[in-house]
Design a protein around this motif. Sequence first.
Motif, PDB file in Angstrom:
ATOM      1  N   ALA A   1      19.924 -19.496  -6.518  1.00 51.40           N
ATOM      2  CA  ALA A   1      19.297 -18.356  -5.853  1.00 51.40           C
ATOM      3  C   ALA A   1      20.108 -17.106  -6.162  1.00 51.40           C
ATOM      4  O   ALA A   1      21.301 -17.193  -6.489  1.00 51.40           O
ATOM      5  CB  ALA A   1      19.219 -18.571  -4.343  1.00 51.40           C
ATOM      6  N   PHE A   2      19.466 -15.960  -6.104  1.00 54.72           N
ATOM      7  CA  PHE A   2      20.164 -14.685  -6.230  1.00 54.72           C
ATOM      8  C   PHE A   2      19.316 -13.613  -5.558  1.00 54.72           C
ATOM      9  O   PHE A   2      18.150 -13.846  -5.216  1.00 54.72           O
ATOM     10  CB  PHE A   2      20.453 -14.324  -7.698  1.00 54.72           C
ATOM     11  N   ASP A   3      19.900 -12.455  -5.339  1.00 54.14           N
ATOM     12  CA  ASP A   3      19.199 -11.351  -4.673  1.00 54.14           C
ATOM     13  C   ASP A   3      18.877 -10.233  -5.646  1.00 54.14           C
ATOM     14  O   ASP A   3      19.603 -10.014  -6.628  1.00 54.14           O
ATOM     15  CB  ASP A   3      20.063 -10.766  -3.552  1.00 54.14           C
ATOM     16  N   VAL A   4      17.799  -9.513  -5.370  1.00 49.85           N
ATOM     17  CA  VAL A   4      17.442  -8.311  -6.129  1.00 49.85           C
ATOM     18  C   VAL A   4      17.119  -7.202  -5.135  1.00 49.85           C
ATOM     19  O   VAL A   4      16.723  -7.469  -3.992  1.00 49.85           O
ATOM     20  CB  VAL A   4      16.231  -8.552  -7.053  1.00 49.85           C
TER      21      VAL A   4
ATOM     22  N   GLY B   1      31.440 -17.851  -4.672  1.00 53.05           N
ATOM     23  CA  GLY B   1      32.446 -18.746  -5.230  1.00 53.05           C
ATOM     24  C   GLY B   1      31.998 -19.559  -6.424  1.00 53.05           C
ATOM     25  O   GLY B   1      32.735 -20.441  -6.876  1.00 53.05           O
ATOM     26  N   VAL B   2      30.808 -19.280  -6.969  1.00 54.81           N
ATOM     27  CA  VAL B   2      30.349 -19.989  -8.163  1.00 54.81           C
ATOM     28  C   VAL B   2      31.143 -19.477  -9.366  1.00 54.81           C
ATOM     29  O   VAL B   2      31.123 -18.280  -9.666  1.00 54.81           O
ATOM     30  CB  VAL B   2      28.842 -19.776  -8.409  1.00 54.81           C
ATOM     31  N   LYS B   3      31.828 -20.373 -10.050  1.00 52.68           N
ATOM     32  CA  LYS B   3      32.653 -19.996 -11.193  1.00 52.68           C
ATOM     33  C   LYS B   3      31.925 -20.279 -12.501  1.00 52.68           C
ATOM     34  O   LYS B   3      31.223 -21.274 -12.630  1.00 52.68           O
ATOM     35  CB  LYS B   3      33.977 -20.766 -11.168  1.00 52.68           C
ATOM     36  N   GLY B   4      32.116 -19.390 -13.461  1.00 50.18           N
ATOM     37  CA  GLY B   4      31.487 -19.571 -14.756  1.00 50.18           C
ATOM     38  C   GLY B   4      31.964 -18.529 -15.734  1.00 50.18           C
ATOM     39  O   GLY B   4      33.116 -18.060 -15.652  1.00 50.18           O
ATOM     40  N   SER B   5      31.088 -18.147 -16.659  1.00 49.25           N
ATOM     41  CA  SER B   5      31.447 -17.194 -17.711  1.00 49.25           C
ATOM     42  C   SER B   5      30.300 -16.218 -17.922  1.00 49.25           C
ATOM     43  O   SER B   5      29.127 -16.587 -17.768  1.00 49.25           O
ATOM     44  CB  SER B   5      31.734 -17.929 -19.028  1.00 49.25           C
ATOM     45  N   ILE B   6      30.626 -14.988 -18.297  1.00 46.07           N
ATOM     46  CA  ILE B   6      29.600 -13.997 -18.591  1.00 46.07           C
ATOM     47  C   ILE B   6      29.798 -13.419 -19.989  1.00 46.07           C
ATOM     48  O   ILE B   6      30.910 -13.370 -20.505  1.00 46.07           O
ATOM     49  CB  ILE B   6      29.564 -12.846 -17.566  1.00 46.07           C
TER      50      ILE B   6
ATOM     51  N   SER C   1      26.384  -1.141 -13.060  1.00 54.94           N
ATOM     52  CA  SER C   1      26.959  -1.401 -11.739  1.00 54.94           C
ATOM     53  C   SER C   1      25.975  -2.149 -10.846  1.00 54.94           C
ATOM     54  O   SER C   1      26.366  -3.046 -10.084  1.00 54.94           O
ATOM     55  CB  SER C   1      27.377  -0.089 -11.076  1.00 54.94           C
ATOM     56  N   THR C   2      24.683  -1.797 -10.938  1.00 56.55           N
ATOM     57  CA  THR C   2      23.660  -2.500 -10.157  1.00 56.55           C
ATOM     58  C   THR C   2      23.476  -3.923 -10.685  1.00 56.55           C
ATOM     59  O   THR C   2      23.304  -4.872  -9.917  1.00 56.55           O
ATOM     60  CB  THR C   2      22.330  -1.751 -10.204  1.00 56.55           C
ATOM     61  N   ILE C   3      23.519  -4.057 -12.002  1.00 60.28           N
ATOM     62  CA  ILE C   3      23.390  -5.384 -12.609  1.00 60.28           C
ATOM     63  C   ILE C   3      24.509  -6.299 -12.115  1.00 60.28           C
ATOM     64  O   ILE C   3      24.273  -7.455 -11.739  1.00 60.28           O
ATOM     65  CB  ILE C   3      23.422  -5.285 -14.145  1.00 60.28           C
ATOM     66  N   MET C   4      25.720  -5.799 -12.088  1.00 54.26           N
ATOM     67  CA  MET C   4      26.847  -6.613 -11.639  1.00 54.26           C
ATOM     68  C   MET C   4      26.750  -6.930 -10.142  1.00 54.26           C
ATOM     69  O   MET C   4      27.178  -8.001  -9.701  1.00 54.26           O
ATOM     70  CB  MET C   4      28.162  -5.901 -11.953  1.00 54.26           C
ATOM     71  N   ARG C   5      26.168  -6.027  -9.390  1.00 56.54           N
ATOM     72  CA  ARG C   5      25.982  -6.293  -7.964  1.00 56.54           C
ATOM     73  C   ARG C   5      24.967  -7.421  -7.764  1.00 56.54           C
ATOM     74  O   ARG C   5      25.136  -8.280  -6.907  1.00 56.54           O
ATOM     75  CB  ARG C   5      25.531  -5.027  -7.244  1.00 56.54           C
ATOM     76  N   ILE C   6      23.892  -7.400  -8.567  1.00 52.24           N
ATOM     77  CA  ILE C   6      22.901  -8.478  -8.520  1.00 52.24           C
ATOM     78  C   ILE C   6      23.548  -9.793  -8.944  1.00 52.24           C
ATOM     79  O   ILE C   6      23.383 -10.824  -8.284  1.00 52.24           O
ATOM     80  CB  ILE C   6      21.700  -8.148  -9.429  1.00 52.24           C
ATOM     81  N   LEU C   7      24.291  -9.753 -10.041  1.00 50.68           N
ATOM     82  CA  LEU C   7      24.960 -10.947 -10.546  1.00 50.68           C
ATOM     83  C   LEU C   7      25.891 -11.546  -9.495  1.00 50.68           C
ATOM     84  O   LEU C   7      25.995 -12.770  -9.357  1.00 50.68           O
ATOM     85  CB  LEU C   7      25.742 -10.605 -11.817  1.00 50.68           C
ATOM     86  N   GLY C   8      26.536 -10.701  -8.734  1.00 50.14           N
ATOM     87  CA  GLY C   8      27.465 -11.178  -7.725  1.00 50.14           C
ATOM     88  C   GLY C   8      26.823 -12.021  -6.638  1.00 50.14           C
ATOM     89  O   GLY C   8      27.516 -12.766  -5.936  1.00 50.14           O
ATOM     90  N   THR C   9      25.500 -11.930  -6.495  1.00 48.58           N
ATOM     91  CA  THR C   9      24.808 -12.692  -5.452  1.00 48.58           C
ATOM     92  C   THR C   9      24.368 -14.075  -5.914  1.00 48.58           C
ATOM     93  O   THR C   9      23.836 -14.854  -5.113  1.00 48.58           O
ATOM     94  CB  THR C   9      23.557 -11.940  -4.956  1.00 48.58           C
ATOM     95  N   VAL C  10      24.536 -14.403  -7.193  1.00 49.52           N
ATOM     96  CA  VAL C  10      24.112 -15.713  -7.703  1.00 49.52           C
ATOM     97  C   VAL C  10      24.841 -16.809  -6.943  1.00 49.52           C
ATOM     98  O   VAL C  10      26.066 -16.758  -6.759  1.00 49.52           O
ATOM     99  CB  VAL C  10      24.392 -15.829  -9.217  1.00 49.52           C
ATOM    100  N   ARG C  11      24.092 -17.811  -6.507  1.00 48.98           N
ATOM    101  CA  ARG C  11      24.664 -18.880  -5.694  1.00 48.98           C
ATOM    102  C   ARG C  11      23.881 -20.175  -5.888  1.00 48.98           C
ATOM    103  O   ARG C  11      22.771 -20.173  -6.411  1.00 48.98           O
ATOM    104  CB  ARG C  11      24.661 -18.495  -4.221  1.00 48.98           C
ATOM    105  N   LEU C  12      24.470 -21.275  -5.462  1.00 49.93           N
ATOM    106  CA  LEU C  12      23.787 -22.555  -5.501  1.00 49.93           C
ATOM    107  C   LEU C  12      22.855 -22.650  -4.305  1.00 49.93           C
ATOM    108  O   LEU C  12      23.138 -22.118  -3.224  1.00 49.93           O
ATOM    109  CB  LEU C  12      24.796 -23.691  -5.484  1.00 49.93           C
TER     110      LEU C  12
END
Length: 277
Positions: free
Chosen positions: A88-91, A204-209, A259-270
């Motif tokens: 899930a993630f937020d927009v 806390g989801v760890k990965g790579s970008i 900056s908005t893209i990174m804010r959206i990315l920050g919400t990615v979660r399981l």
Amino acid sequence: MPSGEPSVGAGRRAKAVAVVAATTVVVTACVAGSLLLGGGGDNAGAVASTSHSPTAPAPASATPHVAETERPVIPGWKVVVNPDFGTAFDVPPDWDVKPPSEAYGFQDRKLDPDDPRNWSRFIIAMSGYALLRDDWCVPDIDENGRVVGSELAGAGTKGAQGAGDTGQVALNGAPKWVYGGYTQPDKKSIVSDRTAKPYTTKSGVKGSIAWARSRNAPRRNACSTDGKAVTFGFRNSAGGYVAWSLYGATGVRDELPDSTIMRILGTVRLHGKPRKP
């Protein structure tokens, strides 16, 4: 080139093809190159059928957009869920969240999107996605006589079976979104990260970008733009590799800020138990 007001034209990207509950293929006039349904396998979690309607709206899905218990990490934003891969993630509130049963991706623009044989042939695709201003570029007729248009940005998730690590997932995904959406058939204008960087989301989801961008890609018409994309590779709760990606037009007045893209990315979660590996 598109700027504040939507401009006419289309070309580099073409038609958006959505699969609803794996029974109806719906083509809408959005994206100019050749958008395809995110059909089978780990790429998007949907399968094409033989029902093809260029103008009919997608039938209502029995699956809700968001689980009732899922709340946005950022108050006032919308939640995008992909039950196939348990994410899930937020927009932001001005994005259009699509049903999780739909899939969306880019098809080779040389292929005929009206030919059912091509529905499963795509450059890259995703599901559990949302679009920003899908009427940003007013639909127009492309060189093949089709009505096409373009959204300003899109984001979603896909499986990445066979990947060796999260860095490989990120490096493979980002340039494909730029190529499929903005530069094809040209690849020389794409500038991509050579190495992926470690990244951890707010949950806390760890990965790579990894990022990719196009510079001075050939222009086919007034709606053509350069583009950018970022892909976050990670593992879901079942241990499967997943790619979250966001792509968007660049060099335009309404460009989605990094900056908005990174804010959206920050919400990615399981989210929940994945239906797929």
